[in-house]
Write a protein that holds these residues in place. Structure first.
Motif, short mmCIF file in Angstrom:
data_model
loop_
_atom_site.label_atom_id
_atom_site.label_comp_id
_atom_site.label_asym_id
_atom_site.label_seq_id
_atom_site.Cartn_x
_atom_site.Cartn_y
_atom_site.Cartn_z
N VAL A 194 0.82 -1.23 0.00
CA VAL A 194 0.00 0.00 0.00
C VAL A 194 0.85 1.27 0.00
CG1 VAL A 194 -1.94 -1.15 1.12
CG2 VAL A 194 -0.20 0.00 2.53
N GLY A 195 2.18 1.13 0.00
CA GLY A 195 3.06 2.28 -0.12
C GLY A 195 3.22 3.10 1.13
N VAL A 196 3.22 2.45 2.28
CA VAL A 196 3.42 3.13 3.57
C VAL A 196 4.67 2.55 4.23
CG1 VAL A 196 2.47 3.59 5.86
CG2 VAL A 196 0.96 3.58 3.87
N GLY A 197 5.53 3.42 4.75
CA GLY A 197 6.72 2.95 5.44
C GLY A 197 6.36 2.35 6.79
N LEU A 198 7.04 1.29 7.18
CA LEU A 198 6.75 0.63 8.46
C LEU A 198 8.04 0.31 9.20
CD1 LEU A 198 4.75 -0.78 10.43
CD2 LEU A 198 5.13 -2.88 9.11
N GLU A 199 8.08 0.69 10.47
CA GLU A 199 9.13 0.25 11.39
C GLU A 199 8.46 -0.57 12.47
OE1 GLU A 199 11.39 3.52 12.94
OE2 GLU A 199 11.28 4.64 11.06
N PHE A 200 8.93 -1.77 12.68
CA PHE A 200 8.29 -2.68 13.64
C PHE A 200 9.33 -3.10 14.68
CE2 PHE A 200 6.67 -6.59 15.39
CZ PHE A 200 5.29 -6.46 15.37
N ASN A 201 9.05 -2.77 15.92
CA ASN A 201 10.00 -3.07 17.00
C ASN A 201 9.32 -3.88 18.09
OD1 ASN A 201 12.06 -1.31 15.82
ND2 ASN A 201 10.76 0.37 16.52
N VAL A 202 10.07 -4.83 18.66
CA VAL A 202 9.61 -5.60 19.80
C VAL A 202 10.48 -5.23 20.99
CG1 VAL A 202 9.23 -7.90 20.75
CG2 VAL A 202 8.85 -7.49 18.31
N VAL A 203 9.85 -4.77 22.07
CA VAL A 203 10.58 -4.36 23.27
C VAL A 203 10.10 -5.21 24.44
CG1 VAL A 203 11.06 -2.47 24.86
CG2 VAL A 203 10.84 -2.00 22.42
N SER A 204 10.95 -6.07 24.94
CA SER A 204 10.62 -6.91 26.08
C SER A 204 11.18 -6.27 27.34
CB SER A 204 11.18 -8.32 25.89
OG SER A 204 10.63 -8.93 24.75
N GLN A 205 10.27 -5.76 28.18
CA GLN A 205 10.71 -5.06 29.37
C GLN A 205 9.77 -5.30 30.53
OE1 GLN A 205 10.98 -0.92 28.20
NE2 GLN A 205 13.19 -1.04 28.13
N LYS A 206 10.29 -5.10 31.73
CA LYS A 206 9.45 -5.13 32.91
C LYS A 206 8.64 -3.84 32.96
CE LYS A 206 12.73 -7.88 35.62
NZ LYS A 206 13.61 -7.89 36.83
N LEU A 207 7.51 -3.92 33.64
CA LEU A 207 6.63 -2.76 33.75
C LEU A 207 7.36 -1.57 34.36
CD1 LEU A 207 3.77 -1.72 33.36
CD2 LEU A 207 3.16 -2.69 35.57
N SER A 208 8.21 -1.84 35.33
CA SER A 208 8.91 -0.76 36.03
C SER A 208 9.95 -0.06 35.16
CB SER A 208 9.58 -1.31 37.29
OG SER A 208 10.52 -2.32 36.95
N GLU A 209 10.29 -0.66 33.99
CA GLU A 209 11.34 -0.11 33.14
C GLU A 209 10.79 0.70 31.97
OE1 GLU A 209 13.27 -3.68 31.99
OE2 GLU A 209 14.52 -3.81 33.79
N LEU A 210 9.47 0.76 31.83
CA LEU A 210 8.88 1.43 30.68
C LEU A 210 9.03 2.94 30.77
CD1 LEU A 210 5.55 -0.56 30.15
CD2 LEU A 210 7.65 -0.73 28.82
N ASN A 211 9.63 3.53 29.74
CA ASN A 211 9.72 4.98 29.63
C ASN A 211 9.93 5.33 28.17
OD1 ASN A 211 12.65 4.85 29.08
ND2 ASN A 211 12.84 4.40 31.26
N ARG A 212 9.95 6.61 27.85
CA ARG A 212 10.07 7.04 26.45
C ARG A 212 11.37 6.55 25.82
NH1 ARG A 212 6.79 11.20 24.44
NH2 ARG A 212 8.48 11.74 23.02
N LEU A 268 0.43 0.14 35.02
CA LEU A 268 0.67 0.30 33.59
C LEU A 268 0.06 1.61 33.09
CD1 LEU A 268 1.63 -0.66 30.84
CD2 LEU A 268 -0.44 -2.05 30.65
N LEU A 269 -1.14 1.93 33.55
CA LEU A 269 -1.77 3.19 33.13
C LEU A 269 -0.93 4.40 33.56
CD1 LEU A 269 -5.55 2.48 33.82
CD2 LEU A 269 -4.37 2.59 31.61
N ARG A 270 -0.38 4.36 34.75
CA ARG A 270 0.45 5.48 35.21
C ARG A 270 1.72 5.58 34.35
NH1 ARG A 270 -1.48 3.79 40.38
NH2 ARG A 270 0.29 2.39 40.65
#
Length: 283
Positions: A81-99, A135-137
């Motif tokens: 369909v002509g759209v660029g795609l970047e696909f990443n898998v990030v395996s992390q603990k909940l406490s490690e999630l940040n930008r 997770l919501l926080r």
């Protein structure tokens, strides 16, 4: 589809004309079918400037082979369909999630997609750790442009046993009625769907504590929980609701008993008089 339209509406607003890039963070991507629709819609909105979608999925556990297949299928479709795609898998603990850990760049609008995910996470009624609210926080700390929430309209979380039985019988009865009316009995997908629904029903009524993963809540409770996490409802636009209603009422393949309506800021999908699923957007 409702979640995708909310994501596009929030991330491709007028003030985002400098970029055609979207970063979607998904905590339960499944087979990736939702994003084929997103890629297809984006391909019609490029205005001469190629779109790029970055999808970051955060799996609970394992599933590497499935995610490789999802990546391959979505990459192939994006190319078609002509759209660029970047696909990443990030395996992390909940406490490690940040930008930073999720690879969020300063100039890209972020969307977080919760499609049939939060209901299966333990809350304060199961664990003092309360991973559902944690997770919501964490997601609120990412400063996303939009958070989409799609959940079954069913109370099997804190309801007492008999109430759960009655609620589950009515809910899954309506779902099975819709399958009976719309899917041929010799369709192999029907067997898979009915088997999956029977497992969900059994878990809803027969299990307690951490063994019960079917902990759905009604939209009113999700509104309260999202509010406590610092989110504000981003009402679905009337044009979006009308677009979805048109998809359900046009063509010969759609059964007239399916319903769609806007209620309390969310889009409600149902069968005859029973609401089955509610989609909402938050910021």
């Amino acid at each position: 589809m409702a979640a995708n339209l909310a994501i596009l509406e929030a991330t491709l607003a007028a003030d985002q004309s400098t970029t055609n890039k979207i970063h979607v963070i998904d905590f339960d991507i499944g087979q990736g079918g939702q994003y084929k629709h997103l890629l297809r819609v984006l391909s019609t909105r490029q205005n001469g400037k190629p779109s790029v979608v970055k999808i970051t999925t955060v799996p609970d556990n394992g599933g590497e082979e499935r995610l490789r297949t999802v990546r391959q299928n979505l990459s192939q479709f994006a190319k078609e369909v002509g759209v660029g795609l970047e696909f990443n898998v990030v395996s992390q603990k909940l406490s490690e999630l940040n930008r930073e850990s999720l690879g969020c760049e300063p100039d890209e609008p972020i969307a977080v997609n919760f499609a049939f995910k939060l209901y299966s996470m333990p809350d304060e009624s199961v664990s003092t750790d309360n991973p559902r609210d944690e997770l919501l926080r964490r997601v609120k700390g990412l400063s996303p442009r939009v958070v989409t929430l799609v959940e079954q309209e069913l109370n099997t979380n804190t309801a007492p046993f008999m109430a759960r039985v009655n609620e589950s019988c009515a809910y899954y009865g309506a779902l099975l009625d819709s399958i009976e009316a719309t899917v041929a009995r010799d369709n192999p997908d029907r067997v898979k769907a009915e088997e999956a629904l029977s497992r969900k029903f059994a878990n809803s009524v027969a299990c307690e504590g951490r063994d019960r993963v079917e902990r759905c809540e009604v939209f009113g409770k999700w509104r309260a929980r999202m509010g406590m996490a610092g989110f504000e409802l981003r009402p679905m636009s009337q044009s979006m609701t009308e677009s979805l209603r048109h998809r359900l009422t046009s063509g010969n393949r759609v059964h007239p008993s399916f319903t769609v309506k806007e209620e309390n800021g969310g889009v409600c999908f149902g069968w005859i008089s029973r609401t089955l699923t509610v989609a909402s957007a938050w910021r």
